[in-house]
Scaffold this motif. Structure first.
Motif, short mmCIF file in Angstrom:
data_model
loop_
_atom_site.label_atom_id
_atom_site.label_comp_id
_atom_site.label_asym_id
_atom_site.label_seq_id
_atom_site.Cartn_x
_atom_site.Cartn_y
_atom_site.Cartn_z
N ILE A 13 0.87 -1.18 0.00
CA ILE A 13 0.00 0.00 0.00
C ILE A 13 0.91 1.23 0.00
O ILE A 13 1.80 1.35 0.83
CB ILE A 13 -0.96 0.01 1.21
N PHE A 14 0.67 2.10 -0.98
CA PHE A 14 1.52 3.29 -1.14
C PHE A 14 0.67 4.50 -1.51
O PHE A 14 -0.49 4.36 -1.91
CB PHE A 14 2.60 3.04 -2.21
N LYS A 15 1.27 5.68 -1.35
CA LYS A 15 0.53 6.92 -1.61
C LYS A 15 0.36 7.15 -3.11
O LYS A 15 1.32 6.95 -3.88
CB LYS A 15 1.27 8.11 -0.98
N ASP A 16 -0.82 7.58 -3.50
CA ASP A 16 -1.07 7.93 -4.90
C ASP A 16 -0.26 9.20 -5.24
O ASP A 16 -0.20 10.14 -4.45
CB ASP A 16 -2.56 8.18 -5.14
N ILE A 17 0.34 9.21 -6.43
CA ILE A 17 1.20 10.33 -6.84
C ILE A 17 0.38 11.59 -7.11
O ILE A 17 0.91 12.70 -7.08
CB ILE A 17 2.03 9.92 -8.09
N SER A 18 -0.90 11.43 -7.37
CA SER A 18 -1.76 12.57 -7.70
C SER A 18 -3.02 12.52 -6.83
O SER A 18 -4.11 12.18 -7.30
CB SER A 18 -2.10 12.50 -9.19
N THR A 41 -12.20 0.38 -6.85
CA THR A 41 -11.36 -0.18 -7.92
C THR A 41 -12.01 0.10 -9.27
O THR A 41 -13.12 -0.38 -9.55
CB THR A 41 -11.06 -1.69 -7.71
N ASN A 42 -11.37 0.94 -10.04
CA ASN A 42 -11.87 1.23 -11.39
C ASN A 42 -11.53 0.05 -12.29
O ASN A 42 -10.40 -0.46 -12.24
CB ASN A 42 -11.21 2.51 -11.92
N THR A 43 -12.50 -0.36 -13.11
CA THR A 43 -12.28 -1.53 -13.97
C THR A 43 -12.64 -1.18 -15.39
O THR A 43 -13.80 -0.88 -15.69
CB THR A 43 -13.13 -2.73 -13.47
N SER A 57 -6.50 3.24 -15.45
CA SER A 57 -5.39 3.65 -16.31
C SER A 57 -4.16 2.76 -16.12
O SER A 57 -3.24 2.81 -16.94
CB SER A 57 -5.02 5.11 -16.05
N VAL A 58 -4.13 1.98 -15.05
CA VAL A 58 -3.01 1.05 -14.82
C VAL A 58 -3.61 -0.35 -14.70
O VAL A 58 -4.47 -0.60 -13.84
CB VAL A 58 -2.23 1.41 -13.53
N ASP A 59 -3.13 -1.26 -15.56
CA ASP A 59 -3.72 -2.61 -15.61
C ASP A 59 -3.04 -3.56 -14.62
O ASP A 59 -2.52 -4.62 -15.01
CB ASP A 59 -3.66 -3.15 -17.04
P1 5GP Z 1 -6.64 4.23 -12.02
O1 5GP Z 1 -6.75 5.45 -12.90
O2 5GP Z 1 -6.07 3.06 -12.82
O3 5GP Z 1 -7.87 3.86 -11.28
O4 5GP Z 1 -5.59 4.58 -10.89
C1 5GP Z 1 -4.22 4.69 -11.15
C2 5GP Z 1 -3.66 5.61 -10.12
O5 5GP Z 1 -2.25 5.49 -10.14
C3 5GP Z 1 -3.99 7.10 -10.34
O6 5GP Z 1 -4.72 7.60 -9.23
C4 5GP Z 1 -2.61 7.75 -10.48
O7 5GP Z 1 -2.54 9.02 -9.85
C5 5GP Z 1 -1.70 6.74 -9.82
N1 5GP Z 1 -0.34 6.73 -10.34
C6 5GP Z 1 0.04 6.80 -11.65
N2 5GP Z 1 1.38 6.74 -11.77
C7 5GP Z 1 1.85 6.65 -10.49
C8 5GP Z 1 3.18 6.55 -9.96
O8 5GP Z 1 4.19 6.53 -10.67
N3 5GP Z 1 3.28 6.47 -8.60
C9 5GP Z 1 2.19 6.48 -7.78
N4 5GP Z 1 2.43 6.41 -6.47
N5 5GP Z 1 0.93 6.55 -8.25
C10 5GP Z 1 0.77 6.64 -9.60
#
Ligand code: 5GP
Ligand code: ZN
Length: 114
Positions: free
Chosen positions: A27-32, A86-88, A95-97
């Motif tokens: 579990i880690f912090k979201d970058i955005s 969880t977005n599917t 955006s990340v698979d």
């Molecule tokens: P999704 O859009 O797939 O539901 O969520 C992907 C999440 O990954 C987004 O909220 C985005 O901010 C986060 N994310 C994308 N690239 C990185 C990264 O390099 N590091 C971290 N910690 N989060 C990331």
């Protein structure tokens, strides 16, 4: 998985701000961050989405859910309520698979989500 961003984070090839780790879960912090607390909970095993979970993964998924609850409690998110999402699929914002659960807290949430 070679080109998977979260596998790279799991293998420490990309830095992240880790708040919980065991053999099967990170579990880690979201970058955005989209909330004052915004974490991502992932299984260390590459599973592309909730649609790809197999019967063999049941222990991992249980551990993932337990870790989410533990971190939410440790961060005091239970007081005001928090959201686990969880977005599917692209249409839902995935955006990340690599299966991940957003843990969001410390702000007001609307229902239904946009
Ligand atoms: P999704 O859009 O797939 O539901 O969520 C992907 C999440 O990954 C987004 O909220 C985005 O901010 C986060 N994310 C994308 N690239 C990185 C990264 O390099 N590091 C971290 N910690 N989060 C990331
Ligand atoms: Zn992966």
């Amino acid at each position: 998985m070679e080109d998977c961003l979260f596998c790279k984070i799991i293998h420490k090839e990309i830095n992240s701000n880790i708040v919980f780790e065991n053999d099967n879960v990170l579990i880690f912090k979201d970058i955005s961050p989209q909330a004052p607390v915004h974490l991502l909970a992932v299984p260390k095993k590459h599973i592309s989405s909730i649609l790809e979970i197999e019967k063999l993964d049941s222990d991992i998924i249980k551990e993932l859910m337990e870790a989410i609850a533990r971190v939410a409690l440790e961060m005091g998110l239970d007081k005001e309520g928090f959201r686990v999402v969880t977005n599917t699929g692209r249409g839902a914002g995935q955006s990340v698979d690599h299966l991940h659960f957003h843990i969001m807290g410390k702000r007001k949430f609307n229902w239904p989500p946009g």
